[in-house]
Design a protein around this motif. Sequence first.
Motif, PDB file in Angstrom:
ATOM      1  N   LYS A   1      -8.619 -62.204 -60.054  1.00  0.00           N
ATOM      2  CA  LYS A   1      -9.636 -63.116 -60.590  1.00  0.00           C
ATOM      3  C   LYS A   1     -11.038 -62.699 -60.144  1.00  0.00           C
ATOM      4  O   LYS A   1     -11.996 -62.747 -60.934  1.00  0.00           O
ATOM      5  N   GLN A   2     -11.203 -62.279 -58.877  1.00  0.00           N
ATOM      6  CA  GLN A   2     -12.518 -61.802 -58.411  1.00  0.00           C
ATOM      7  C   GLN A   2     -12.945 -60.574 -59.198  1.00  0.00           C
ATOM      8  O   GLN A   2     -14.120 -60.428 -59.571  1.00  0.00           O
ATOM      9  N   TRP A   3     -11.987 -59.677 -59.448  1.00  0.00           N
ATOM     10  CA  TRP A   3     -12.308 -58.448 -60.189  1.00  0.00           C
ATOM     11  C   TRP A   3     -12.738 -58.789 -61.608  1.00  0.00           C
ATOM     12  O   TRP A   3     -13.703 -58.212 -62.126  1.00  0.00           O
ATOM     13  N   ALA A   4     -12.050 -59.735 -62.262  1.00  0.00           N
ATOM     14  CA  ALA A   4     -12.417 -60.136 -63.622  1.00  0.00           C
ATOM     15  C   ALA A   4     -13.798 -60.783 -63.649  1.00  0.00           C
ATOM     16  O   ALA A   4     -14.588 -60.562 -64.583  1.00  0.00           O
ATOM     17  N   THR A   5     -14.111 -61.572 -62.615  1.00  0.00           N
ATOM     18  CA  THR A   5     -15.435 -62.207 -62.542  1.00  0.00           C
ATOM     19  C   THR A   5     -16.534 -61.153 -62.434  1.00  0.00           C
ATOM     20  O   THR A   5     -17.610 -61.276 -63.049  1.00  0.00           O
ATOM     21  N   ALA A   6     -16.286 -60.094 -61.657  1.00  0.00           N
ATOM     22  CA  ALA A   6     -17.263 -59.006 -61.553  1.00  0.00           C
ATOM     23  C   ALA A   6     -17.309 -58.185 -62.841  1.00  0.00           C
ATOM     24  O   ALA A   6     -18.376 -57.682 -63.223  1.00  0.00           O
ATOM     25  N   TRP A   7     -16.188 -58.077 -63.535  1.00  0.00           N
ATOM     26  CA  TRP A   7     -16.121 -57.291 -64.784  1.00  0.00           C
ATOM     27  C   TRP A   7     -16.979 -57.912 -65.877  1.00  0.00           C
ATOM     28  O   TRP A   7     -17.621 -57.202 -66.655  1.00  0.00           O
ATOM     29  N   VAL A   8     -16.993 -59.241 -65.978  1.00  0.00           N
ATOM     30  CA  VAL A   8     -17.776 -59.904 -67.031  1.00  0.00           C
ATOM     31  C   VAL A   8     -19.247 -60.055 -66.637  1.00  0.00           C
ATOM     32  O   VAL A   8     -20.064 -60.495 -67.448  1.00  0.00           O
ATOM     33  N   ASN A   9     -19.606 -59.707 -65.398  1.00  0.00           N
ATOM     34  CA  ASN A   9     -20.991 -59.846 -64.935  1.00  0.00           C
ATOM     35  C   ASN A   9     -21.769 -58.574 -65.243  1.00  0.00           C
ATOM     36  O   ASN A   9     -21.782 -57.620 -64.458  1.00  0.00           O
ATOM     37  N   HIS A  10     -22.429 -58.546 -66.392  1.00  0.00           N
ATOM     38  CA  HIS A  10     -23.182 -57.351 -66.798  1.00  0.00           C
ATOM     39  C   HIS A  10     -24.454 -57.778 -67.531  1.00  0.00           C
ATOM     40  O   HIS A  10     -24.536 -57.745 -68.755  1.00  0.00           O
ATOM     41  N   PRO A  11     -25.474 -58.182 -66.789  1.00  0.00           N
ATOM     42  CA  PRO A  11     -26.750 -58.559 -67.426  1.00  0.00           C
ATOM     43  C   PRO A  11     -27.315 -57.395 -68.240  1.00  0.00           C
ATOM     44  O   PRO A  11     -26.983 -56.229 -68.011  1.00  0.00           O
ATOM     45  N   ALA A  12     -28.175 -57.717 -69.179  1.00  0.00           N
ATOM     46  CA  ALA A  12     -28.772 -56.682 -70.025  1.00  0.00           C
ATOM     47  C   ALA A  12     -29.524 -55.671 -69.167  1.00  0.00           C
ATOM     48  O   ALA A  12     -30.272 -56.037 -68.253  1.00  0.00           O
TER      49      ALA A  12
ATOM     50  N   ARG B   1     -18.055 -64.359 -69.245  1.00  0.00           N
ATOM     51  CA  ARG B   1     -17.593 -65.279 -68.203  1.00  0.00           C
ATOM     52  C   ARG B   1     -16.084 -65.455 -68.284  1.00  0.00           C
ATOM     53  O   ARG B   1     -15.474 -65.263 -69.338  1.00  0.00           O
ATOM     54  N   VAL B   2     -15.500 -65.818 -67.135  1.00  0.00           N
ATOM     55  CA  VAL B   2     -14.075 -66.166 -67.076  1.00  0.00           C
ATOM     56  C   VAL B   2     -13.929 -67.612 -67.511  1.00  0.00           C
ATOM     57  O   VAL B   2     -14.671 -68.489 -67.056  1.00  0.00           O
ATOM     58  N   THR B   3     -12.966 -67.890 -68.392  1.00  0.00           N
ATOM     59  CA  THR B   3     -12.847 -69.222 -68.995  1.00  0.00           C
ATOM     60  C   THR B   3     -11.638 -70.020 -68.527  1.00  0.00           C
ATOM     61  O   THR B   3     -11.440 -71.146 -69.000  1.00  0.00           O
ATOM     62  N   GLY B   4     -10.824 -69.482 -67.645  1.00  0.00           N
ATOM     63  CA  GLY B   4      -9.643 -70.237 -67.214  1.00  0.00           C
ATOM     64  C   GLY B   4      -9.025 -69.655 -65.967  1.00  0.00           C
ATOM     65  O   GLY B   4      -9.528 -68.687 -65.376  1.00  0.00           O
ATOM     66  N   ASP B   5      -7.921 -70.243 -65.561  1.00  0.00           N
ATOM     67  CA  ASP B   5      -7.224 -69.800 -64.360  1.00  0.00           C
ATOM     68  C   ASP B   5      -6.404 -68.536 -64.649  1.00  0.00           C
ATOM     69  O   ASP B   5      -5.951 -68.305 -65.770  1.00  0.00           O
ATOM     70  N   ALA B   6      -6.190 -67.744 -63.600  1.00  0.00           N
ATOM     71  CA  ALA B   6      -5.360 -66.539 -63.707  1.00  0.00           C
ATOM     72  C   ALA B   6      -3.890 -66.940 -63.719  1.00  0.00           C
ATOM     73  O   ALA B   6      -3.480 -67.861 -62.998  1.00  0.00           O
ATOM     74  N   THR B   7      -3.098 -66.263 -64.526  1.00  0.00           N
ATOM     75  CA  THR B   7      -1.653 -66.491 -64.583  1.00  0.00           C
ATOM     76  C   THR B   7      -0.932 -65.171 -64.346  1.00  0.00           C
ATOM     77  O   THR B   7      -1.410 -64.108 -64.761  1.00  0.00           O
TER      78      THR B   7
ATOM     79  N   THR C   1     -11.073 -64.791 -70.704  1.00  0.00           N
ATOM     80  CA  THR C   1     -12.537 -64.740 -70.715  1.00  0.00           C
ATOM     81  C   THR C   1     -13.012 -65.262 -72.070  1.00  0.00           C
ATOM     82  O   THR C   1     -12.212 -65.536 -72.967  1.00  0.00           O
ATOM     83  N   ASP C   2     -14.345 -65.369 -72.221  1.00  0.00           N
ATOM     84  CA  ASP C   2     -14.869 -65.771 -73.523  1.00  0.00           C
ATOM     85  C   ASP C   2     -14.841 -64.608 -74.519  1.00  0.00           C
ATOM     86  O   ASP C   2     -15.267 -64.765 -75.663  1.00  0.00           O
ATOM     87  N   GLY C   3     -14.336 -63.466 -74.083  1.00  0.00           N
ATOM     88  CA  GLY C   3     -14.076 -62.336 -74.970  1.00  0.00           C
ATOM     89  C   GLY C   3     -12.579 -62.086 -74.985  1.00  0.00           C
ATOM     90  O   GLY C   3     -11.793 -63.016 -75.203  1.00  0.00           O
ATOM     91  N   PRO C   4     -12.143 -60.877 -74.708  1.00  0.00           N
ATOM     92  CA  PRO C   4     -10.705 -60.611 -74.669  1.00  0.00           C
ATOM     93  C   PRO C   4     -10.068 -61.125 -73.379  1.00  0.00           C
ATOM     94  O   PRO C   4     -10.737 -61.290 -72.357  1.00  0.00           O
TER      95      PRO C   4
END
Length: 202
Positions: free
Chosen positions: A110-121, A156-162, A177-180
């Motif tokens: 979950k931490q890795w996914a949170t860092a993955w979606v963090n990409h400001p312009a 952004r991450v939109t839910g809990d990890a399963t 996530t709000d994407g894939p």
Amino acid sequence: MPIRTNRGRAAVYRRLWGYPLRSPRHLMGTIVFLAIVVTALGIVLPKVMGKPATATPGAPGSTSVTTTTSQPPGIAAPVPTTATLPTRLSSPLLTPTSAAPNPEAVNVAKQWATAWVNHPAGITNADWLNGMRALTTDEFLPQMSTVDPANITATRVTGDATVQSSYTSSVVVLVPTDGPKLSITVVNTGAGWRVSDYDQAS
């Protein structure tokens, strides 16, 4: 007349050794002659020395060993016994052992996914990758260095990890996530759980 002096023998030896060097034709003739002699020796010597023993065919993936013992005259010889020795290929392959999901592995995913979606312009790959470096295996970092953060649609991450699957040394975690949706593989490196691969699940 036989040669009786050392000088005479030396002269004969010089003529014999110097023969191949007199002309290219002599040299080629000498090489062909030596090749014929070597080939003939290779054919004749095995027949003179006797044929090598041949291995007894056995089952695939095994080695057969035949043992015999000598018997005194008048006693029937025992039937040769063949023992089958196992080889490395005959051993079954080990399969991963299922285990309960490790909370640390799920948290790392979950931490890795949170860092993955963090990409400001305008963020560079190096700065984006620094957010995941401590959570990623050294072998997977070079592959991640080829990703352009600008091509990632999720923000952004939109839910809990399963947990999708869990073994003693690896866990596959799904993070929405709000994407894939991300399918993240986390492995136990001995120094902690690290992400070794990911895929964009539907």
